[in-house]
Design a protein around this motif. Structure first.
Motif, PDB file in Angstrom:
ATOM      1  N   PRO A   1      87.218  93.843  37.184  1.00 58.49           N
ATOM      2  CA  PRO A   1      88.538  93.274  37.471  1.00 58.49           C
ATOM      3  C   PRO A   1      88.432  91.769  37.699  1.00 58.49           C
ATOM      4  O   PRO A   1      87.562  91.297  38.431  1.00 58.49           O
ATOM      5  CB  PRO A   1      88.960  94.002  38.751  1.00 58.49           C
ATOM      6  N   GLY A   2      89.306  91.018  37.048  1.00 60.67           N
ATOM      7  CA  GLY A   2      89.276  89.566  37.151  1.00 60.67           C
ATOM      8  C   GLY A   2      88.525  88.886  36.029  1.00 60.67           C
ATOM      9  O   GLY A   2      88.642  87.668  35.853  1.00 60.67           O
ATOM     10  N   TYR A   3      87.744  89.657  35.262  1.00 57.78           N
ATOM     11  CA  TYR A   3      86.993  89.046  34.163  1.00 57.78           C
ATOM     12  C   TYR A   3      87.939  88.614  33.050  1.00 57.78           C
ATOM     13  O   TYR A   3      88.818  89.366  32.632  1.00 57.78           O
ATOM     14  CB  TYR A   3      85.968  90.034  33.601  1.00 57.78           C
ATOM     15  N   VAL A   4      87.765  87.389  32.581  1.00 58.11           N
ATOM     16  CA  VAL A   4      88.559  86.852  31.475  1.00 58.11           C
ATOM     17  C   VAL A   4      87.595  86.500  30.352  1.00 58.11           C
ATOM     18  O   VAL A   4      86.709  85.652  30.534  1.00 58.11           O
ATOM     19  CB  VAL A   4      89.349  85.602  31.901  1.00 58.11           C
ATOM     20  N   PRO A   5      87.713  87.133  29.186  1.00 60.10           N
ATOM     21  CA  PRO A   5      86.793  86.823  28.087  1.00 60.10           C
ATOM     22  C   PRO A   5      86.972  85.388  27.619  1.00 60.10           C
ATOM     23  O   PRO A   5      88.075  84.830  27.705  1.00 60.10           O
ATOM     24  CB  PRO A   5      87.187  87.831  26.996  1.00 60.10           C
ATOM     25  N   PRO A   6      85.908  84.749  27.138  1.00 59.69           N
ATOM     26  CA  PRO A   6      86.028  83.367  26.667  1.00 59.69           C
ATOM     27  C   PRO A   6      86.932  83.275  25.453  1.00 59.69           C
ATOM     28  O   PRO A   6      87.044  84.220  24.665  1.00 59.69           O
ATOM     29  CB  PRO A   6      84.576  82.989  26.323  1.00 59.69           C
ATOM     30  N   ALA A   7      87.588  82.134  25.327  1.00 56.78           N
ATOM     31  CA  ALA A   7      88.479  81.921  24.188  1.00 56.78           C
ATOM     32  C   ALA A   7      87.665  81.855  22.906  1.00 56.78           C
ATOM     33  O   ALA A   7      86.544  81.330  22.892  1.00 56.78           O
ATOM     34  CB  ALA A   7      89.269  80.632  24.378  1.00 56.78           C
TER      35      ALA A   7
END
Length: 212
Positions: free
Chosen positions: A160-166
């Motif tokens: 939870p909270g992980y945002v994949p790199p653009a």
């Protein structure tokens, strides 16, 4: 306990369940998760306060401060998922906390002193003399708390909270001098010489007709 200072981003994930009959032992302290330095001194703590709220305690700074994570009317009788994303740093780091998928903490600044930090969870009680003195008893109540096994990750993928790199931008199309070569189709035709039907008749000669 790490032998070297942690100098990279880390993720931690676990679940905790406080039963309906959980007993608060305030004014003693009830800590149910903490990050400690190499001398086993708490740096960040997850503890239940006097009103039954689960707090995050920041003990990195000279004056400890507390941030509410779970209100008292939501704490008991249900599972809670806690996700921590931290960059350990004496100067410019961050400490972020998600509870049940909702971000509750976004601290930026120092996150440790010497940064030889390790995580511990369970039932840890301190300052019990205050409890005995206030309640005039030597008997301490039993506390029961359930935990799933904590998980540590360097990437945090799926936490939870992980945002994949653009995604990286693709290079723009550039002019090209490539020449397109079209396929060649060759049809070979054998042409037979024309036949003159009159010449055939001449070759037969006159009077050769067969009569019945």
């Amino acid at each position: 306990m790490p032998e070297r200072a942690l100098a990279q981003e880390q993720w931690y994930l676990w679940q905790v369940f406080f039963p309906e009959d959980y007993t608060n032992v305030y004014p003693a302290r009830s800590i149910h998760g903490q990050f400690l330095n190499h001398r086993a001194e708490p740096v960040w703590t997850f503890e239940v306060g006097s009103t039954g709220v689960l707090w995050l305690g920041n003990r990195v700074e000279q004056e400890p401060n507390y941030i509410s994570l779970i209100d008292e009317d939501l704490l008991l009788g249900r599972w809670h998922e806690i996700s921590v994303n931290v960059e350990w740093s004496q100067d410019e780091g961050f400490f972020r906390v998600w509870v049940n998928g909702q971000q509750r903490v976004d601290h930026r600044g120092p996150t440790c002193s010497n940064c030889k930090v390790f995580f511990s969870y369970g039932i840890m009680r301190s300052e019990l003399s205050r409890f005995r003195s206030q309640l005039k008893t030597e008997k301490l109540p039993v506390q029961v708390v359930y935990f799933t096994q904590a998980v540590k990750s360097a990437s945090g993928i799926g936490f939870p909270g992980y945002v994949p790199p653009a995604p990286k931008e693709q290079p723009a199309d550039t002019a090209s001098d490539n020449e397109t070569i079209k396929p060649t189709v060759t049809v070979e035709t054998n042409v037979l010489p024309a036949t003159d039907p009159l010449a055939v008749e001449k070759d037969r000669g006159e009077g050769d007709d067969e009569r019945l």
